[in-house]
Scaffold this motif. Structure first.
Motif, PDB file in Angstrom:
ATOM      1  N   THR A 116       0.891  -1.266   0.185  1.00 55.50           N
ATOM      2  CA  THR A 116      -0.103   0.340   0.010  1.00 55.50           C
ATOM      3  C   THR A 116       0.914   1.370  -0.189  1.00 55.50           C
ATOM      4  OG1 THR A 116      -1.825  -0.842   0.972  1.00 55.50           O
ATOM      5  CG2 THR A 116      -2.249   0.856   1.194  1.00 55.50           C
ATOM      6  N   LEU A 156       1.179   2.181  -3.608  1.00 60.50           N
ATOM      7  CA  LEU A 156       0.396   2.744  -4.117  1.00 60.50           C
ATOM      8  C   LEU A 156       0.038   3.645  -3.622  1.00 60.50           C
ATOM      9  CD1 LEU A 156      -2.019  -0.643  -3.527  1.00 60.50           C
ATOM     10  CD2 LEU A 156      -0.731   0.252  -5.766  1.00 60.50           C
ATOM     11  N   ARG A 157       0.501   4.715  -2.827  1.00 55.65           N
ATOM     12  CA  ARG A 157       0.056   5.738  -1.979  1.00 55.65           C
ATOM     13  C   ARG A 157       0.594   6.773  -3.725  1.00 55.65           C
ATOM     14  NH1 ARG A 157      -1.657   3.920   3.732  1.00 55.65           N
ATOM     15  NH2 ARG A 157       0.385   3.344   3.925  1.00 55.65           N
ATOM     16  N   VAL A 202      -0.485   9.918  -5.223  1.00 52.47           N
ATOM     17  CA  VAL A 202      -1.804  10.007  -4.546  1.00 52.47           C
ATOM     18  C   VAL A 202      -2.202  10.491  -3.586  1.00 52.47           C
ATOM     19  CG1 VAL A 202      -4.343   8.516  -4.555  1.00 52.47           C
ATOM     20  CG2 VAL A 202      -1.724   7.757  -5.534  1.00 52.47           C
ATOM     21  N   CYS A 239      -5.230  14.023  -3.050  1.00 53.69           N
ATOM     22  CA  CYS A 239      -5.970  13.890  -1.924  1.00 53.69           C
ATOM     23  C   CYS A 239      -6.617  14.727  -1.609  1.00 53.69           C
ATOM     24  CB  CYS A 239      -5.674  12.425  -1.235  1.00 53.69           C
ATOM     25  SG  CYS A 239      -5.967  10.951  -2.758  1.00 53.69           S
ATOM     26  N   ALA A 274     -10.136   8.364   6.539  1.00 48.30           N
ATOM     27  CA  ALA A 274     -10.472   7.744   4.841  1.00 48.30           C
ATOM     28  C   ALA A 274      -9.795   6.050   4.338  1.00 48.30           C
ATOM     29  CB  ALA A 274      -9.743   8.496   4.178  1.00 48.30           C
ATOM     30  N   GLY A 275      -8.891   6.096   5.327  1.00 51.02           N
ATOM     31  CA  GLY A 275      -8.442   3.980   5.673  1.00 51.02           C
ATOM     32  C   GLY A 275      -7.408   4.087   4.224  1.00 51.02           C
ATOM     33  N   GLN A 276      -6.379   3.246   4.172  1.00 49.28           N
ATOM     34  CA  GLN A 276      -5.468   3.316   2.553  1.00 49.28           C
ATOM     35  C   GLN A 276      -4.666   4.500   2.312  1.00 49.28           C
ATOM     36  OE1 GLN A 276      -5.785   0.028   2.266  1.00 49.28           O
ATOM     37  NE2 GLN A 276      -7.666  -0.667   3.606  1.00 49.28           N
ATOM     38  N   LEU A 277      -5.388   5.552   2.835  1.00 53.19           N
ATOM     39  CA  LEU A 277      -4.335   6.978   2.739  1.00 53.19           C
ATOM     40  C   LEU A 277      -3.418   7.609   3.327  1.00 53.19           C
ATOM     41  CD1 LEU A 277      -7.639   8.545   0.567  1.00 53.19           C
ATOM     42  CD2 LEU A 277      -5.112   7.174   0.058  1.00 53.19           C
TER      43      LEU A 277
END
Lengths: 114, 114
Positions: B5, B8-9, B12, B16, B38-41
């Motif tokens: 993850t 992936l960030r 991004v 955001c 927001a989760g995952q971020l």
DNA sequence: TGACATATCTTGTGACGCAAGGTAACTTCG
DNA sequence: CGAAGTTACCTTGCGTCACAAGATATGTCA
């Protein structure tokens, strides 16, 4: 380059290669071309070959040289059981992650185009 | 960390943050908490503050210090017109990119859970 | 006063995608 | 035969950026 998209690709190309190999074995240049054809996903050979090496060292793909009378030798890569597990895990992560992003930018999207 | 993850960030989180600021001005820690929610971020403060600086230097956000009698000073960030354009461009990129990824991993998803 | 929470910012590290460059084998054509 | 072109593989050095860890300052409350 180093455009927005280059950053987005981080952590994604590896799993995408696994996804291709999950369908059938492929060799390096073939993968390069297919990622290119998928749009947004390439990159260059300088990305793919080192990446294939990392996947190999992680045990997610295996490889064998294929020699032919009519063509120059190619190194074919095949996904392993571990690789399939990794790919499945990525799909999970990707699902959750992209969903989170989509929700955050939803208002903007509603406003503008796309 | 450096999990899947985290990669992936890349590329991004900035957009955001712009998306959050497109709704209303916010200060640093507030953004940290919302990305977390927001989760995952998230990430950490060590991601957000340097990033806010980059956004500022790019001209995508402006900032002002807000001093209060009852609370310690906060630096509020606001999105600029340029920032909104950037955000819209990102939404485009993200759309195309995530679509390309989804198509590539579609067969895997069909097979497995998720 | 001291302890704690809130808030900002800096430093150093590591991963990884990319451009550029390098090597080898097979084909084609003069 | 030899030279040029194509296909295929691999390496090197670079820059960006998310992150953990740590530093600093301000306000509250006992």
């Amino acid at each position: 380059m180093d455009s927005t998209t280059t950053q987005l690709r981080r952590g994604v190309i590896g799993p995408c290669i696994l996804a291709l190999l999950a369908e059938s074995p492929r060799y390096g240049l073939e993968i390069v071309k297919e990622l290119d054809a998928a749009g947004q996903l390439l990159s260059s050979q300088g990305t793919v070959y080192p990446l294939l090496n990392r996947l190999y060292e992680a045990g997610w793909v295996s490889s064998r040289w294929q020699v032919s009378d009519t063509e120059r030798p190619r190194r074919y890569y095949e996904i392993t059981t571990q690789g399939r597990a990794e790919l499945a895990a990525f799909c999970d992560d990707w699902s959750r992650f992209s969903e989170a992003v989509n929700e955050l930018i939803a208002p903007t999207r509603r406003r503008g185009a796309v």
